[in-house]
Design a protein around this motif. Structure first.
Motif, PDB file in Angstrom:
ATOM      1  N   ASP A 384      23.317  66.772  33.918  1.00  0.00           N
ATOM      2  CA  ASP A 384      24.287  67.204  35.133  1.00  0.00           C
ATOM      3  C   ASP A 384      24.943  68.713  35.165  1.00  0.00           C
ATOM      4  N   PRO A 385      24.562  69.426  36.147  1.00  0.00           N
ATOM      5  CA  PRO A 385      24.885  70.875  36.264  1.00  0.00           C
ATOM      6  C   PRO A 385      26.402  71.150  36.152  1.00  0.00           C
ATOM      7  N   THR A 386      27.221  69.924  36.601  1.00  0.00           N
ATOM      8  CA  THR A 386      28.472  70.296  36.763  1.00  0.00           C
ATOM      9  C   THR A 386      29.133  70.124  35.440  1.00  0.00           C
ATOM     10  N   LYS A 387      28.616  69.523  34.348  1.00  0.00           N
ATOM     11  CA  LYS A 387      29.169  69.759  33.169  1.00  0.00           C
ATOM     12  C   LYS A 387      29.251  70.931  32.137  1.00  0.00           C
ATOM     13  N   THR A 388      28.806  71.968  32.676  1.00  0.00           N
ATOM     14  CA  THR A 388      28.591  73.187  32.012  1.00  0.00           C
ATOM     15  C   THR A 388      29.694  73.579  31.053  1.00  0.00           C
ATOM     16  N   LYS A 389      30.923  73.342  31.683  1.00  0.00           N
ATOM     17  CA  LYS A 389      32.174  73.631  30.920  1.00  0.00           C
ATOM     18  C   LYS A 389      32.213  72.674  29.642  1.00  0.00           C
ATOM     19  N   GLN A 390      32.036  71.477  29.882  1.00  0.00           N
ATOM     20  CA  GLN A 390      32.301  70.381  28.828  1.00  0.00           C
ATOM     21  C   GLN A 390      31.123  70.558  27.636  1.00  0.00           C
TER      22      GLN A 390
END
Ligand code: G4P
Length: 508
Positions: A384-390
């Motif tokens: 899931d590319p929105t989880k880069t920060k995590q």
């Protein structure tokens, strides 16, 4: 008055009996203080138990911990080292924090690969070693053969301190060579029940063997032991309680008290008044309720007092250590005082890193904590590319703990992780999912190994990096790393760029 300290680790090949011996040491030490495992509560229990599942399935212990016990007025700090070879890096670092080690050998197997590797690390730092040949209640190899193998394979003088009178079915007990007393097995389980006999009448065969042993091997020499040139050898059975009390007595009598630690500008002696120490391990998420991290610091000098301000050398402001932890029992106990040789857990939010020196005046830096070149590299694929920060946070956390290393390539956005053993990959994926709620996959990276690069001439380094940008990355601390397709390529490139150093370890 503080009690004398003995800070030590047990090194062995898996299955030699380290866990059994540890339990017995703690038992003989009276109170069993176990550490490194804090019970998770409520919904977060799963996080720990999933991780534990890996441990159980594999039958190994993933986390290393600190156990403290007291015996005869001496405080023993036993630093557990994970036995599985996949976790060698963490283990190596733990060995930088001890003053001596106990090497456990299976009497039927002798020196095994992992024993040998760990021994080499001890030798690098001249860590003195007491040998415990375990499982003499079972059929084992001839004693002379075992002793000669230790001497030959490890290039070390051996000095038998006790002698097994038979093994397995023939086992009659363990004879202490100095006092000529024998501990005998008793009952159906043939366990040691405290029967000790002075000057036993032994058959001629045993008398001869013991005479030969006493002529054939050097007498115990405390100075040679402390230099790491000679190992006293004890025989016993952790399972049946033979030799464990003798081992504790040997640690108390011979093992060194906290030693001066290598540092710049000069080694730090424990008598030094200033409080100093170094972080040899960082563990995140020990208590999933608090997203904190525990930095394990070995205190090297001074008397640490709660609330004291310590400064990490090289980075950051002084931190006040308000809630230091000694890991007693299953509870975290707040420490008011600690002494050289002790291990303190310092909760923090990521300020403290492995290799950090902490001190009152910040003018010293401990040296010699290695990072090892990874042997397996994988590209991390985020589902899931929105989880880069995590993902970045998780990878940084785990890099800090030494579970994995992380490399950020100069070109492209696919982060690369490096490990020294396959099992670390499983731990990584499982923790990403459970602790950080990040679904990721690992795919083969086009690289096989990594080397830290440096050069005296900055222009030479820049040239090299510019010409090899596709293979360049930065590690967690921003140091340049060359990712190579093979060890052969490293050699080839190193020949072409003579001014650049390619290091397989990096000292922090
Ligand atoms: P490790 O931590 O070094 O991996 O070894 P551990 O203590 O787990 O011991 C490995 C196996 O060896 C265990 O048996 C343990 O009971 C056995 N063992 C340890 N010390 C002795 C000893 O002095 N004598 C004998 N005969 N056996 C010993 P296991 O069958 O794998 O496990 P378990 O079912 O007994 O727990």
């Amino acid at each position: 008055m503080t009690s004398p300290r003995r800070t030590f680790a047990i090194i062995s090949h898996p299955d030699a009996g380290k866990t059994t011996l540890t339990e017995k040491l703690l038992y003989f030490g009276g109170a069993i203080h176990l550490a490194g495992e804090v019970k998770a509560r409520g919904a977060n229990r799963r996080a720990r138990s999933d991780w534990m599942k890996i441990e159980q399935q594999r039958g190994i212990s993933v986390t290393s911990s600190v156990m403290t016990f007291e015996h005869d007025g001496i405080t023993f700090n036993l630093l557990d080292t994970p036995g599985h070879e996949d976790f060698s890096e963490d283990t190596y670092r733990t060995l930088t924090a001890v003053d001596s080690a106990v090497m456990v050998i299976d009497a039927a197997k002798g020196i095994e690969p992992q024993t040998r590797k760990l021994f080499e690390v001890c030798r690098l730092r001249s860590v003195p070693i007491i040998t415990f040949v375990n499982k003499v209640d079972r059929e084992g190899r001839p004693v002379f053969e075992l002793l000669d193998e230790i001497a030959d394979m490890l290039a070390l003088d051996v000095s038998p301190m006790s002698w097994p009178i038979g093994m397995g079915g023939e086992f009659e007990g363990v004879l202490d060579l100095a006092s000529n007393r024998i501990s005998r097995p008793e009952g159906d389980s043939r366990a040691f029940l405290g029967t000790v006999e002075d000057s036993p009448a032994l058959s001629e065969r045993w008398q001869e063997e013991i005479e030969l042993a006493q002529i054939g091997y050097p007498a115990f020499d405390p100075a040679a032991y402390r230099h790491g040139d000679l190992t006293p050898v004890y025989f016993g059975s952790a399972l049946k309680d033979f030799g464990v009390a003798e081992l504790i007595a040997a640690l108390a009598e011979h093992a060194p008290a906290p030693r001066p630690q290598p540092a710049e500008p000069a080694p730090v002696a424990p008598e030094n008044d200033e409080v100093t120490g170094f972080v040899f391990k960082v563990q995140a998420n020990m208590d999933p309720n608090h997203r904190d991290r525990i930095a394990f610091m070995r205190l090297c000098s001074g008397t640490f007092k709660r609330g004291m301000k310590l400064t990490p050398t090289g980075h950051g402001k002084p931190i006040a250590v308000h809630s230091p932890i000694l890991f007693f029992a299953q509870n975290r106990e707040v420490a008011d005082e600690a002494f050289p040789g002790d291990i303190i857990g310092i909760p923090n939010h990521g300020t403290l890193r492995v290799g950090d020196t902490l001190s009152e005046r910040a003018d010293v830096r401990f040296t010699g904590l290695p990072n090892f070149a990874p042997e397996i590299l994988r590209r991390v694929q985020l589902k899931d590319p929105t989880k880069t920060k995590q993902l970045r946070k998780a990878l940084d956390d785990m890099a800090e703990e030494g579970v994995t290393q992380v490399f950020y390539p100069e070109i492209g956005s696919n982060w690369i992780i490096g490990v020294v053993g396959q099992l670390q990959l499983e731990v990584l994926l499982s923790r990403l999912e459970v602790e950080y709620k990040v679904a990721a996959a690992l795919e083969p990276a086009p690289f096989d190994t990594a080397r830290w690069v440096s050069a005296e001439d900055p222009a030479a380094l820049k040239d090299f990096m510019d010409l090899n940008r596709g293979a360049m990355a930065k590690d967690r601390d921003g140091n340049p790393v060359f990712l190579a397709k093979s060890a052969w390529e490293v050699g080839y490139i190193a020949d072409r760029y003579a001014k650049v150093r390619f290091a397989a370890t990096r000292e922090r």
